[in-house]
Design a protein around this motif. Structure first.
Motif, PDB file in Angstrom:
ATOM      1  N   UNK A  16      80.665  67.578  -4.352  1.00 40.43           N
ATOM      2  CA  UNK A  16      80.920  66.227  -4.833  1.00 40.43           C
ATOM      3  C   UNK A  16      82.216  66.217  -5.346  1.00 40.43           C
ATOM      4  N   UNK A  17      82.804  67.088  -6.071  1.00 37.15           N
ATOM      5  CA  UNK A  17      83.961  67.249  -6.604  1.00 37.15           C
ATOM      6  C   UNK A  17      85.073  66.860  -5.518  1.00 37.15           C
ATOM      7  N   UNK A  18      84.891  67.368  -4.352  1.00 41.87           N
ATOM      8  CA  UNK A  18      85.931  67.211  -3.049  1.00 41.87           C
ATOM      9  C   UNK A  18      85.706  65.881  -2.172  1.00 41.87           C
ATOM     10  N   UNK A  19      84.768  64.917  -2.772  1.00 40.07           N
ATOM     11  CA  UNK A  19      84.537  63.752  -1.961  1.00 40.07           C
ATOM     12  C   UNK A  19      83.734  64.164  -0.647  1.00 40.07           C
ATOM     13  N   UNK A  20      83.144  65.232  -0.733  1.00 37.80           N
ATOM     14  CA  UNK A  20      82.303  65.477   0.447  1.00 37.80           C
ATOM     15  C   UNK A  20      80.724  65.733  -0.028  1.00 37.80           C
ATOM     16  N   UNK A  21      79.858  65.832   1.055  1.00 35.11           N
ATOM     17  CA  UNK A  21      78.549  65.575   0.893  1.00 35.11           C
ATOM     18  C   UNK A  21      77.735  66.385   1.795  1.00 35.11           C
ATOM     19  N   UNK A  22      76.429  66.954   1.455  1.00 35.51           N
ATOM     20  CA  UNK A  22      75.578  67.810   2.481  1.00 35.51           C
ATOM     21  C   UNK A  22      75.050  66.364   3.390  1.00 35.51           C
ATOM     22  N   UNK A  23      75.072  66.584   4.660  1.00 37.48           N
ATOM     23  CA  UNK A  23      74.656  65.467   5.774  1.00 37.48           C
ATOM     24  C   UNK A  23      73.443  65.787   6.381  1.00 37.48           C
ATOM     25  N   UNK A  24      72.638  66.685   5.849  1.00 40.41           N
ATOM     26  CA  UNK A  24      71.410  67.043   6.432  1.00 40.41           C
ATOM     27  C   UNK A  24      71.406  68.256   7.109  1.00 40.41           C
ATOM     28  N   UNK A  25      70.202  68.818   7.675  1.00 39.30           N
ATOM     29  CA  UNK A  25      69.781  70.035   8.125  1.00 39.30           C
ATOM     30  C   UNK A  25      69.387  70.189   9.697  1.00 39.30           C
ATOM     31  N   UNK A  26      69.949  70.793  10.487  1.00 37.87           N
ATOM     32  CA  UNK A  26      69.567  71.044  11.698  1.00 37.87           C
ATOM     33  C   UNK A  26      69.001  72.339  11.784  1.00 37.87           C
ATOM     34  N   UNK A  27      67.528  72.294  11.986  1.00 41.68           N
ATOM     35  CA  UNK A  27      66.725  73.700  11.710  1.00 41.68           C
ATOM     36  C   UNK A  27      66.629  74.140  13.304  1.00 41.68           C
ATOM     37  N   UNK A  28      66.970  75.318  13.479  1.00 44.79           N
ATOM     38  CA  UNK A  28      66.856  76.017  14.555  1.00 44.79           C
ATOM     39  C   UNK A  28      65.616  77.003  14.687  1.00 44.79           C
ATOM     40  N   UNK A  29      65.050  77.408  13.658  1.00 40.16           N
ATOM     41  CA  UNK A  29      64.227  78.361  13.447  1.00 40.16           C
ATOM     42  C   UNK A  29      64.493  79.745  14.357  1.00 40.16           C
ATOM     43  N   UNK A  30      63.894  80.186  15.260  1.00 39.20           N
ATOM     44  CA  UNK A  30      64.123  81.134  15.934  1.00 39.20           C
ATOM     45  C   UNK A  30      64.083  80.961  17.497  1.00 39.20           C
ATOM     46  N   UNK A  31      64.795  79.644  17.863  1.00 36.88           N
ATOM     47  CA  UNK A  31      64.615  79.119  19.224  1.00 36.88           C
ATOM     48  C   UNK A  31      66.026  79.666  19.786  1.00 36.88           C
TER      49      UNK A  31
END
Ligand code: B12
Length: 233
Positions: A16-31
């Motif tokens: 947040x202090x950098x004007x950025x944010x986490x935008x979600x997660x792409x989960x691959x597991x072991x594929x």
């Protein structure tokens, strides 16, 4: 990775202090679809890091002012690395950056992560921020225990847009549903009309989209991206 349930909150606080944010997660597991971590392993998940609207811009410009070389030839990429690399290290993640070759599939990751879909312009549309958002990094994790469902999924605003002004306003006729004509765009940008129009206030086709119009980048940020578009690839 420890305490996956609290990861969104802890990452949000770090970014947040950098004007950025986490935008979600792409989960691959072991594929085996995750990016190569360079140690014989593939990532189990990537968390996208980005921004909606111009939140990063004043932070980036202030950082640039403090650099003796003004951030070098690709200052936004340099800033992204300066800011995100220490955060990646603190979270035991590997950082990937969108402009680093070989290009990682950021848009595919974002589609998986946030349920975002492509607008007719090719860039992904966000139901809140419209076309005014982007990705500055991805944090890749070797293991992942959290559920992807802890992160938001989105609706696709273009489905209900009958008029599709993004496809009709480009002064260079460079956009169509199946392709973005980069040479046509650039050749218009090099004309007086292009210099006074898109180069000043941003891509007219992008500005024509009504979704998230209140988050449109300011002129300084728009000009920066348009200048980058004239020299990339
Ligand atoms: C190369 C590139 C370009 C090239 C496109 C060349 C080409 N014909 O492919 C150029 C320089 C023209 C370009 C322009 C722009 N780009 Co660009 N670009 C990239 C980059 C660095 C690599 C794309 C790639 O090859 N990925 C690798 C493949 C394997 O990943 P992928 O997810 O599967 O790829 C998808 C895209 O390639 C997409 N795609 C295919 N053709 C095109 C063409 C365009 C114009 C776009 C945007 C996407 C796109 O379809 C793929 C299917 O999912 C990405 C960052 C990244 N790492 O993805 C940014 C990226 C796609 N670009 C982005 C943006 C914002 C733009 C611009 C709006 C920037 C600007 N300065 O104005 C313009 C688009 C102008 C417009 N009117 O639409 C954003 C998109 C964010 C979003 N909301 O979706 C990205 C993700 C960068 C970022 N930091 O966020 N871009």
């Amino acid at each position: 990775m420890s305490d996956p349930d609290d990861l969104p909150g802890r990452l949000r606080a770090a970014l947040a202090p950098h004007g950025l944010a986490p935008r979600g997660v792409s989960v691959f597991g072991d594929d085996g679809q995750g990016p190569d971590l360079g140690n014989g392993l593939r990532a189990a998940a990537v968390v996208l890091v980005g921004h909606g609207g111009g939140t990063l811009w004043p932070v980036f410009r202030a950082w640039q002012e403090r650099q003796a070389d003004h951030g070098g030839s690709d200052p936004l990429d340099a800033w992204s690395k300066a800011v995100v690399a220490p955060i990646a290290a603190a979270f035991s993640a590997t950082a990937f950056f969108p402009s680093d070759p070989p290009y990682q599939p950021f848009q595919q990751w974002a589609m998986r992560a946030e349920g975002l879909r492509a607008s007719p312009l090719g860039i992904l549309i966000d139901p809140v921020y419209g076309l005014w958002h982007g990705f500055r990094a991805a944090l890749a994790f070797a293991t992942w225990e959290g559920a992807a469902s802890a992160w938001p999924q989105q609706l696709h605003p273009c489905e209900n847009c009958i008029e599709k002004p993004c496809l009709t306003r480009c002064p260079a006729d460079a956009v169509s549903i199946d392709r973005f004509d980069v040479p046509a765009c650039r050749s218009h940008l090099s004309t007086d009309a292009g210099a006074a129009g898109c180069m000043q206030s941003g891509c007219v086709a992008r500005l024509a989209c009504p979704v998230g119009a209140g988050y449109a980048y300011g002129h300084d940020q728009a000009r920066f991206h348009m200048r980058a578009l004239t020299r990339l690839i």
